[in-house]
Design an enzyme around this catalytic site. Structure first.
Site, mmCIF file in Angstrom:
data_model
loop_
_atom_site.group_PDB
_atom_site.id
_atom_site.type_symbol
_atom_site.label_atom_id
_atom_site.label_comp_id
_atom_site.label_asym_id
_atom_site.label_seq_id
_atom_site.Cartn_x
_atom_site.Cartn_y
_atom_site.Cartn_z
ATOM 1 N N ASN A 205 0.812 -1.224 0.000
ATOM 2 C CA ASN A 205 0.000 0.000 0.000
ATOM 3 C C ASN A 205 0.840 1.267 0.000
ATOM 4 O O ASN A 205 0.358 2.341 0.322
ATOM 5 C CB ASN A 205 -0.996 -0.010 1.172
ATOM 6 N N HIS A 206 2.097 1.144 -0.348
ATOM 7 C CA HIS A 206 2.948 2.332 -0.440
ATOM 8 C C HIS A 206 2.687 3.059 -1.757
ATOM 9 O O HIS A 206 2.541 2.418 -2.797
ATOM 10 C CB HIS A 206 4.416 1.935 -0.308
ATOM 11 N N LEU A 208 2.765 7.217 -3.911
ATOM 12 C CA LEU A 208 3.097 8.642 -4.014
ATOM 13 C C LEU A 208 1.955 9.248 -4.804
ATOM 14 O O LEU A 208 1.605 8.732 -5.871
ATOM 15 C CB LEU A 208 4.418 8.774 -4.775
ATOM 16 N N GLU A 209 1.372 10.327 -4.287
ATOM 17 C CA GLU A 209 0.143 10.813 -4.898
ATOM 18 C C GLU A 209 0.159 12.331 -5.069
ATOM 19 O O GLU A 209 0.578 13.062 -4.171
ATOM 20 C CB GLU A 209 -1.033 10.408 -3.989
ATOM 21 N N GLY A 384 -3.571 8.622 5.164
ATOM 22 C CA GLY A 384 -3.737 8.259 3.768
ATOM 23 C C GLY A 384 -4.892 7.300 3.583
ATOM 24 O O GLY A 384 -4.987 6.295 4.285
ATOM 25 N N MET A 387 -5.957 4.572 -2.710
ATOM 26 C CA MET A 387 -5.532 5.406 -3.849
ATOM 27 C C MET A 387 -6.718 5.985 -4.626
ATOM 28 O O MET A 387 -6.563 6.929 -5.377
ATOM 29 C CB MET A 387 -4.655 4.588 -4.788
ATOM 30 N N HIS A 409 -4.369 5.714 11.075
ATOM 31 C CA HIS A 409 -3.262 5.954 10.131
ATOM 32 C C HIS A 409 -3.697 5.838 8.676
ATOM 33 O O HIS A 409 -2.982 6.236 7.773
ATOM 34 C CB HIS A 409 -2.116 4.988 10.398
#
Length: 486
Positions: A205-206, A208-209, A384, A387, A409
């Site tokens: 689930n890492h 960059l957005e 977060g 996505m 989180h």
DNA sequence: ATGTTC
């Protein structure tokens, strides 16, 4: 009797399981959730959070945040504060394999209209410059001994070596360097796995957005402005990653150490091997604490280099300098750590090792370690979502003492990765997201399917529960427009 | 989460 019969409703957002539920519980367990979230909760979480309540030194309650779900030993979303003067333990299962997995948020002074035709270019370029996926390696070339310096110095090493700005450090938990990190407590194997992974996103689930703050999603204009969000449809960048194979190896190494000594040397019996632990004040406990701090610093350094790459890419694609584009850090939070903190328990100040595993520290106004910039408003909290759905910026509040100043989180999974892979197809998901204005790139379609929004709880429900419970306060909701998924 | 089962 079933668990449901033991579950006592304390308030609209707090549910308690008493010590009578299970032999060995030292304190009650408390779950933070709305009725809807409780109904969706994986039953295994009850078992896990009550197991945590049996650990030596556990203070007040074993806690689970509104995004809680099944994890290794502790639930993800688990919080437990161990009184280190009362035999309190340190447990890798309460921290997570991905030590200092965390979030960082950076603002720009750009609006959606100014970047909308360059989103694809930005995402494609970021995809090149921020390596993602399993086993990916970074562009920062380090020797093994240089890497040992990095894990002791964290993001400070990065800024000294040209990755980022001095001001970035002030806007990170621990100012980007956890003191007391001792690389002599790290195995060569962990160094081997980590030394070429600085500046990489990872997988799972890492991500960059690139995100937009829509005017209707600002819940507190004044607080938003204090965090640098002042323009309608302002563009920001958020990313989520951790300590990669390095942190994973540190956790693995010390789980083995603890399993050997836990019962034979310290007489600690646990209900689940995954809760392996050692007294905080023991040679083994202290060695892991120092090693874990190296994991924390590796992750701070990783996010610092990624931040620098994002500034480079925006500058390359849009033709202005990062300074001109106002690319300032809002904050950097850890959500997989154990930290020694002072908290008031039953009117007395205690020294507690607060395990936060998939839980974010959320210090209120005036608390120590909140940066000067935010001292009067409280610590920024970055949560977060999936996505597809969106993310949040929040702030810590004074009533956060009930959870040792911790909050959620993320969204929290509702289905296993395997199930999500069966139900969703990465290719189709990518197309659907594109139609909804989110340009996404991933190293793996099956990985993409695992992260489908529908495999997660509704982020709005989680944030609502956290706010109603008084453990953090909403500032803005962020909408994705471009995503690189590890 | 993870050189996705040392």
């Amino acid at each position: 009797m079933t668990i449901k019969e033991f579950l006592n409703k304390i308030s609209d957002t707090v549910w308690e399981i008493p010590v009578s539920y299970k032999e060995g519980m030292r304190v009650p367990a408390r779950i933070y959730a709305t009725e809807k979230l409780i109904r969706e909760l994986d039953e295994a979480v009850y078992d896990q959070v009550t197991n945590v309540a049996t650990l030596p030194g556990v203070s007040k309650y074993a806690l689970c945040m509104p995004d809680g779900h099944f994890g290794y030993g502790f639930p993800i979303g688990g919080v437990a504060a161990m009184d280190v003067e009362e035999g309190g333990v340190i447990s890798p299962g309460g921290i997570g394999f991905d030590i200092n997995c965390g979030m960082r948020l950076m603002v720009t002074n750009l609006t959606y209209d100014e970047v909308k035709y360059d989103i694809k270019k930005l995402v494609d370029k970021l995809y090149q410059k921020v390596p993602a996926g399993v086993g990916s390696t970074g562009f920062v070339k380090l020797s093994r001994s240089e890497f040992r310096e990095v894990v002791e110095q964290g993001a400070r090493w990065c800024v000294r070596n040209g990755y980022g700005w001095e001001e970035d450090l002030e806007l990170m938990e621990e100012q980007g360097c956890m003191k007391g990190a001792d690389s002599s407590k790290i195995s060569d194997k962990a160094i081997d796995r980590g030394f070429n992974q600085i500046g990489t996103l990872g997988s799972g689930n890492h991500y960059l957005e690139i995100q937009v703050v829509r005017p209707e999603n600002i819940f507190d204009k004044e607080l938003a402005a204090r965090m640098g969000i002042t323009i309608p449809n302002q563009v920001v960048v958020m990313f989520h990653c951790g300590s990669r194979g390095f942190g994973h190896q540190v956790a693995t190494d010390y789980l083995q150490v603890f399993l050997k000594v836990m019962e034979s040397k310290y007489g600690i019996k646990i209900l689940d091997r995954e809760l392996a632990c050692a007294p905080f004040h023991s040679p083994e406990g202290q060695a892991y604490f120092s090693a874990m701090k190296c994991g924390i610093n590796m992750s701070f350094a990783n996010r610092q280099v990624i931040l620098h790459r994002i500034r480079e890419v925006f500058s390359e694609v849009l033709g202005n300098s990062p300074e001109e584009m106002g690319m300032h850090v809002v904050y950097d939070v850890a959500h997989n750590t154990a930290k020694l903190e002072s908290h008031i328990v039953d009117g007395k100040e205690r020294s507690l090792l607060v395990h936060r595993k998939g839980a974010t520290r959320a210090f209120g106004p005036q608390m120590q370690d909140v940066p000067e910039k935010y001292k009067d408003i409280g610590q920024p909290v970055i949560i977060g979502g999936s996505m597809e759905t969106g993310s949040y910026l929040l702030v810590g509040v004074p009533t956060g003492d009930q959870t040792f100043f911790s909050t959620a989180h993320g969204s929290g999974r509702t289905m296993s990765r395997a199930k999500a892979r069966k139900i969703y197809r990465g290719e189709q998901l990518q197309k659907d997201m594109q139609k909804r204005g989110i340009y996404v790139r991933s190293t793996s379609y099956s990985g993409l399917a695992e992260e489908a929004g529908a495999a997660y709880k509704d982020i709005d429900d989680v944030i609502e529960a956290a706010e109603l419970a008084g453990i953090s306060k909403r500032v803005v909701r962020l909408t994705p427009i471009g995503n690189i998924k590890g």
